[in-house]
Design a protein around this motif. Structure first.
Motif, PDB file in Angstrom:
ATOM      1  N   GLU A  44       0.823  -1.214   0.000  1.00  0.00           N
ATOM      2  CA  GLU A  44       0.000   0.000   0.000  1.00  0.00           C
ATOM      3  C   GLU A  44       0.853   1.259   0.000  1.00  0.00           C
ATOM      4  O   GLU A  44       0.440   2.309  -0.506  1.00  0.00           O
ATOM      5  N   SER A  45       2.061   1.148   0.557  1.00  0.00           N
ATOM      6  CA  SER A  45       2.941   2.316   0.637  1.00  0.00           C
ATOM      7  C   SER A  45       3.591   2.657  -0.698  1.00  0.00           C
ATOM      8  O   SER A  45       4.222   3.702  -0.843  1.00  0.00           O
ATOM      9  N   GLY A  46       3.452   1.759  -1.703  1.00  0.00           N
ATOM     10  CA  GLY A  46       4.003   2.052  -3.018  1.00  0.00           C
ATOM     11  C   GLY A  46       4.867   0.932  -3.570  1.00  0.00           C
ATOM     12  O   GLY A  46       5.090  -0.088  -2.932  1.00  0.00           O
ATOM     13  N   TYR A  47       5.369   1.152  -4.759  1.00  0.00           N
ATOM     14  CA  TYR A  47       6.165   0.178  -5.507  1.00  0.00           C
ATOM     15  C   TYR A  47       7.560   0.080  -4.901  1.00  0.00           C
ATOM     16  O   TYR A  47       8.210   1.088  -4.635  1.00  0.00           O
ATOM     17  N   ARG A  48       8.067  -1.154  -4.699  1.00  0.00           N
ATOM     18  CA  ARG A  48       9.372  -1.341  -4.068  1.00  0.00           C
ATOM     19  C   ARG A  48      10.177  -2.421  -4.786  1.00  0.00           C
ATOM     20  O   ARG A  48       9.613  -3.401  -5.291  1.00  0.00           O
TER      21      ARG A  48
END
Length: 333
Positions: free
Chosen positions: A12-16
């Motif tokens: 949910e915090s973004g692409y990693r």
């Protein structure tokens, strides 16, 4: 058995993309052959996957890396046995199936190519998908020229995106075959480097990158284009009667703002080069040709080795045009 890999996730915090320790039991179940990877590489598509700049990755988590070279450790496929040296390019690996930026991989046996005896695993990944694609382009031009009776030295061959991996290998291959190569690049400071690979002259990419006339002065007997968009359109518009263009990339864009004029008035042929799903016979022929013809000194001059963790930053660098030539990833470093 634990191993290191780059793993792309989309929380949910973004692409990693992170360097992660995995276990062999986590490798994909869809694959009959397990490979101990020695080397991989970073291509433009890997840069897109690592950074998330384009929706290259089809499922998560994903191990990126569209290439690898190594040795079979276990096989349930009739063509392969433990100890076989193999390489892989494409087939959706690193996009929809875990790829080569890892110390282990499990893939379908039908995707693998036997590593030519004269190539080391490191050399194979110095070539990588970029060099293999360049060879497919050159082979397409050679077939066309053979039919048209075109001889080396009978005209200039244009290579666009010359500072990249495809461009560098294409220059070396074409010059080695006796062709007069003109390199197009946005990095004029690289002119001497491109000439060291065999380019007879270097032009600024701005000569090709803006909208141009549908038909232009005839110049090229052939073109290897990894840029697309206006660059490809202008390359087609300035190709000589009966010449051919091999298109394999989209660094400038996926569009083709061209007209039919070069094709119906000059008989120009546009060859689309797909390296991802190319037939196995063509793959084997390309790698055999590379093993026999590629200038190893020039290959070494365009290659830089990095470690597995370094590939994360390299993904952004290659998209920003900060990478010259080829990056080889030593996955055990």
């Amino acid at each position: 058995m634990p191993f290191n890999a780059l793993v792309i996730t989309k929380p949910e915090s973004g692409y990693r993309c992170d360097l992660t320790e995995l276990d062999e039991a986590q490798l994909p179940a869809t694959g009959e052959v397990t490979v101990r990877v020695d080397y991989s590489t970073v291509n433009y598509k890997d840069g897109l996957a690592i950074t998330g700049k384009s929706p290259v990755v089809r499922s998560f988590p994903m191990v990126p890396g569209i290439d690898f070279a190594g040795s079979v450790t276990q096989s349930d496929h009739p063509r392969w046995k433990a100890g076989d040296r193999v390489l892989l390019n494409g087939f959706g690996v690193g996009e929809s199936h875990w790829g080569g930026l890892a110390q282990m991989a499990r893939v379908k046996g039908d995707w693998l190519v036997a590593l030519p005896d004269t190539l080391s695993e490191r050399d194979a990944m110095a070539v990588g998908t970029a060099g293999y694609t360049a060879m497919l382009c050159v082979m397409a031009l050679q077939r066309h020229w053979a039919d048209a009776g075109v001889q080396p030295g009978s005209g200039e061959v244009l290579v666009t995106g010359a500072g990249g991996g495809v461009g560098g290998v294409a220059i070396s291959l074409l010059a080695g075959l006796g062709h007069t190569v003109v390199a197009s690049t946005g990095r004029p400071q690289e002119a001497q480097y491109l000439k060291s690979l065999g380019a007879a002259s270097v032009i600024d990419r701005q000569e090709l990158s803006a909208p141009g006339k549908p038909l232009q002065k005839e110049r090229w007997i052939g073109v290897v284009d990894s840029v697309g968009s206006h660059t490809l359109a202008n390359a087609c518009a300035s190709t000589r009667y009966g010449g051919a263009v091999a298109a394999c990339g989209l660094a400038q864009g996926m569009d083709l703002p061209a007209s039919v004029a070069p094709f119906i008035l000059r008989g120009v042929t546009l060859h689309g080069i797909d390296s991802v799903m190319a037939p196995m016979a063509r793959r084997v022929a390309a790698w055999d040709a590379l093993a026999k013809t590629l200038n190893r000194e020039q290959l070494a001059s365009i290659t830089k080795e990095i470690g597995l963790g370094d590939a994360i930053a390299a993904g952004g660098d290659i998209l920003a045009g900060r990478v010259r030539g080829r990056l080889v990833v030593n996955v055990n470093r």
